[in-house]
Motif scaffolding. Sequence first.
Motif, PDB file in Angstrom:
ATOM      1  N   SER A   5      58.875  30.738  24.136  1.00 57.24           N
ATOM      2  CA  SER A   5      57.525  31.128  24.551  1.00 57.24           C
ATOM      3  C   SER A   5      57.090  32.374  23.801  1.00 57.24           C
ATOM      4  O   SER A   5      57.900  33.291  23.593  1.00 57.24           O
ATOM      5  CB  SER A   5      57.476  31.412  26.056  1.00 57.24           C
ATOM      6  OG  SER A   5      56.185  31.903  26.421  1.00 57.24           O
ATOM      7  N   PRO A   6      55.815  32.444  23.404  1.00 58.50           N
ATOM      8  CA  PRO A   6      55.301  33.675  22.805  1.00 58.50           C
ATOM      9  C   PRO A   6      54.920  34.727  23.839  1.00 58.50           C
ATOM     10  O   PRO A   6      54.302  35.738  23.497  1.00 58.50           O
ATOM     11  CB  PRO A   6      54.064  33.194  22.040  1.00 58.50           C
ATOM     12  CG  PRO A   6      53.561  32.049  22.862  1.00 58.50           C
ATOM     13  CD  PRO A   6      54.805  31.367  23.392  1.00 58.50           C
ATOM     14  N   HIS A   7      55.278  34.476  25.105  1.00 61.03           N
ATOM     15  CA  HIS A   7      54.999  35.428  26.192  1.00 61.03           C
ATOM     16  C   HIS A   7      53.500  35.723  26.288  1.00 61.03           C
ATOM     17  O   HIS A   7      53.078  36.844  26.559  1.00 61.03           O
ATOM     18  CB  HIS A   7      55.780  36.734  25.971  1.00 61.03           C
ATOM     19  CG  HIS A   7      56.089  37.470  27.242  1.00 61.03           C
ATOM     20  ND1 HIS A   7      55.171  38.244  27.897  1.00 61.03           N
ATOM     21  CD2 HIS A   7      57.220  37.541  27.990  1.00 61.03           C
ATOM     22  CE1 HIS A   7      55.720  38.775  28.968  1.00 61.03           C
ATOM     23  NE2 HIS A   7      56.961  38.360  29.056  1.00 61.03           N
ATOM     24  N   ASP A   8      52.690  34.693  26.040  1.00 63.74           N
ATOM     25  CA  ASP A   8      51.243  34.886  26.048  1.00 63.74           C
ATOM     26  C   ASP A   8      50.710  34.927  27.479  1.00 63.74           C
ATOM     27  O   ASP A   8      51.287  34.355  28.407  1.00 63.74           O
ATOM     28  CB  ASP A   8      50.537  33.786  25.245  1.00 63.74           C
ATOM     29  CG  ASP A   8      51.045  32.391  25.587  1.00 63.74           C
ATOM     30  OD1 ASP A   8      52.106  32.262  26.223  1.00 63.74           O
ATOM     31  OD2 ASP A   8      50.367  31.419  25.205  1.00 63.74           O
ATOM     32  N   PRO A  63      48.591  23.321  25.870  1.00 64.70           N
ATOM     33  CA  PRO A  63      48.886  24.319  24.841  1.00 64.70           C
ATOM     34  C   PRO A  63      47.917  24.220  23.671  1.00 64.70           C
ATOM     35  O   PRO A  63      47.452  23.137  23.318  1.00 64.70           O
ATOM     36  CB  PRO A  63      50.316  23.962  24.409  1.00 64.70           C
ATOM     37  CG  PRO A  63      50.424  22.498  24.688  1.00 64.70           C
ATOM     38  CD  PRO A  63      49.598  22.234  25.908  1.00 64.70           C
ATOM     39  N   GLU A  64      47.630  25.368  23.072  1.00 69.21           N
ATOM     40  CA  GLU A  64      46.800  25.421  21.876  1.00 69.21           C
ATOM     41  C   GLU A  64      47.703  25.486  20.646  1.00 69.21           C
ATOM     42  O   GLU A  64      48.770  26.126  20.662  1.00 69.21           O
ATOM     43  CB  GLU A  64      45.903  26.663  21.925  1.00 69.21           C
ATOM     44  CG  GLU A  64      44.956  26.716  23.117  1.00 69.21           C
ATOM     45  CD  GLU A  64      43.767  25.791  22.949  1.00 69.21           C
ATOM     46  OE1 GLU A  64      43.548  25.311  21.811  1.00 69.21           O
ATOM     47  OE2 GLU A  64      43.062  25.542  23.952  1.00 69.21           O
ATOM     48  N   ASP A  65      47.274  24.843  19.559  1.00 68.37           N
ATOM     49  CA  ASP A  65      48.073  24.827  18.333  1.00 68.37           C
ATOM     50  C   ASP A  65      48.370  26.237  17.845  1.00 68.37           C
ATOM     51  O   ASP A  65      49.476  26.522  17.361  1.00 68.37           O
ATOM     52  CB  ASP A  65      47.349  24.044  17.239  1.00 68.37           C
ATOM     53  CG  ASP A  65      47.351  22.543  17.500  1.00 68.37           C
ATOM     54  OD1 ASP A  65      48.139  22.093  18.340  1.00 68.37           O
ATOM     55  OD2 ASP A  65      46.547  21.836  16.859  1.00 68.37           O
ATOM     56  N   ILE A  66      47.390  27.139  17.958  1.00 66.57           N
ATOM     57  CA  ILE A  66      47.576  28.499  17.445  1.00 66.57           C
ATOM     58  C   ILE A  66      48.670  29.213  18.226  1.00 66.57           C
ATOM     59  O   ILE A  66      49.476  29.973  17.655  1.00 66.57           O
ATOM     60  CB  ILE A  66      46.254  29.306  17.498  1.00 66.57           C
ATOM     61  CG1 ILE A  66      46.445  30.693  16.884  1.00 66.57           C
ATOM     62  CG2 ILE A  66      45.720  29.409  18.910  1.00 66.57           C
ATOM     63  CD1 ILE A  66      46.830  30.684  15.430  1.00 66.57           C
ATOM     64  N   ASP A  67      48.773  28.956  19.520  1.00 67.42           N
ATOM     65  CA  ASP A  67      49.801  29.619  20.328  1.00 67.42           C
ATOM     66  C   ASP A  67      51.185  29.077  20.006  1.00 67.42           C
ATOM     67  O   ASP A  67      52.173  29.825  20.031  1.00 67.42           O
ATOM     68  CB  ASP A  67      49.480  29.460  21.815  1.00 67.42           C
ATOM     69  CG  ASP A  67      48.160  30.104  22.188  1.00 67.42           C
ATOM     70  OD1 ASP A  67      47.878  31.208  21.677  1.00 67.42           O
ATOM     71  OD2 ASP A  67      47.406  29.510  22.984  1.00 67.42           O
ATOM     72  N   VAL A  68      51.280  27.781  19.704  1.00 75.24           N
ATOM     73  CA  VAL A  68      52.552  27.217  19.276  1.00 75.24           C
ATOM     74  C   VAL A  68      52.982  27.843  17.953  1.00 75.24           C
ATOM     75  O   VAL A  68      54.148  28.221  17.760  1.00 75.24           O
ATOM     76  CB  VAL A  68      52.446  25.687  19.149  1.00 75.24           C
ATOM     77  CG1 VAL A  68      53.717  25.100  18.540  1.00 75.24           C
ATOM     78  CG2 VAL A  68      52.174  25.054  20.512  1.00 75.24           C
ATOM     79  N   ALA A  69      52.029  27.992  17.021  1.00 74.62           N
ATOM     80  CA  ALA A  69      52.338  28.597  15.724  1.00 74.62           C
ATOM     81  C   ALA A  69      52.766  30.054  15.876  1.00 74.62           C
ATOM     82  O   ALA A  69      53.707  30.516  15.206  1.00 74.62           O
ATOM     83  CB  ALA A  69      51.127  28.499  14.802  1.00 74.62           C
ATOM     84  N   ILE A  70      52.106  30.785  16.757  1.00 80.54           N
ATOM     85  CA  ILE A  70      52.468  32.186  17.000  1.00 80.54           C
ATOM     86  C   ILE A  70      53.891  32.265  17.558  1.00 80.54           C
ATOM     87  O   ILE A  70      54.683  33.136  17.164  1.00 80.54           O
ATOM     88  CB  ILE A  70      51.455  32.836  17.959  1.00 80.54           C
ATOM     89  CG1 ILE A  70      50.109  33.039  17.248  1.00 80.54           C
ATOM     90  CG2 ILE A  70      51.986  34.171  18.494  1.00 80.54           C
ATOM     91  CD1 ILE A  70      48.993  33.492  18.170  1.00 80.54           C
ATOM     92  N   ALA A  71      54.230  31.361  18.466  1.00 83.07           N
ATOM     93  CA  ALA A  71      55.572  31.356  19.047  1.00 83.07           C
ATOM     94  C   ALA A  71      56.623  31.156  17.961  1.00 83.07           C
ATOM     95  O   ALA A  71      57.638  31.873  17.914  1.00 83.07           O
ATOM     96  CB  ALA A  71      55.677  30.263  20.102  1.00 83.07           C
TER      97      ALA A  71
END
Length: 303
Positions: A190-193, A204-212
């Motif tokens: 998890s990116p701890h968003d 989930p958003e693609d950008i958040d998966v990429a950030i993780a």
Amino acid sequence: GDFLHHPPAELGGEGFLSPRGELFIARREDRAVLDAFVAKFAALGVELDQVDPAGYCPGLRAEWTDALYDPTCCDIDVARLHGAYLSAARRAGAELVCDAAVTALSRDGHWQIETRAGTFAADVIVNAAGAWAEPVGLLAGAPPTGIAPLRRTMVQLRVDPPAPMSLPLVRDAHERFYFKPESGGRIWLSPHDEIPTAPCDAAPEDIDVAIAIDKLASAVDWRVEAVERRWAGLRTFAPDRKPVYGFDPAVPGLFWCAGQGGFGIQTAPAASKLAAAMLLGSAPDPMVAHLDPDRYSIQRFRG
């Protein structure tokens, strides 16, 4: 820390918890952050050991030089525990009605609750609506509270080399990411968003998966072979990030049980005992008798 207790034995045996351990990692220049962690957890009666993080997390990049280890951290079998709670509720006479979104609330001596599954009546309603707690409170005529959901993203990755099952939960001391092993050498990451969102069936958003994945690459030298699963959930917080329990003095017959953040299943054994005592006007269970219920009152947001 008020509500962190093991599931009660009456739920039907052991096995809800399994040892995992937790590793807080930091770069050398962030050593002060770990010192603050030690002080924070000491107040909760948890001792953290200073360790070499490379000995706990293979593939950790060299700049992560400092770490604290908590051997008491456990995984919760959430599905099994939740099922045990539902079974206990049924044995006590509760009926679970699904697909019953509340569309209207009115009160004339008694509550009338309009839902997609039909109309219900009650003397008291408990607002345990999670991410929808604020809208349900407004339907009941309660003043706004500021309780709001935040989206959290999780992904399951297949990595090379495979992650060992002995890997602890690894958490950046700045709380920017965390990951732990899953069967077959996979990890959950998890990116701890905490992204403000309206109450919804979160995705989930693609950008958040990429950030993780980018954050994972900053910590370990593993190669990501595939993103196998991705999902998101809503973690609901009051403005001061403490839960809300108790009757609403502005609305007769409305009881709040909301704002548990990301710790609802973890705190449920003790939090539910406190809420039940407040709801029924009974003596609290010894587990929670030391707690001051006023600190969780909805009234704290109303001046």
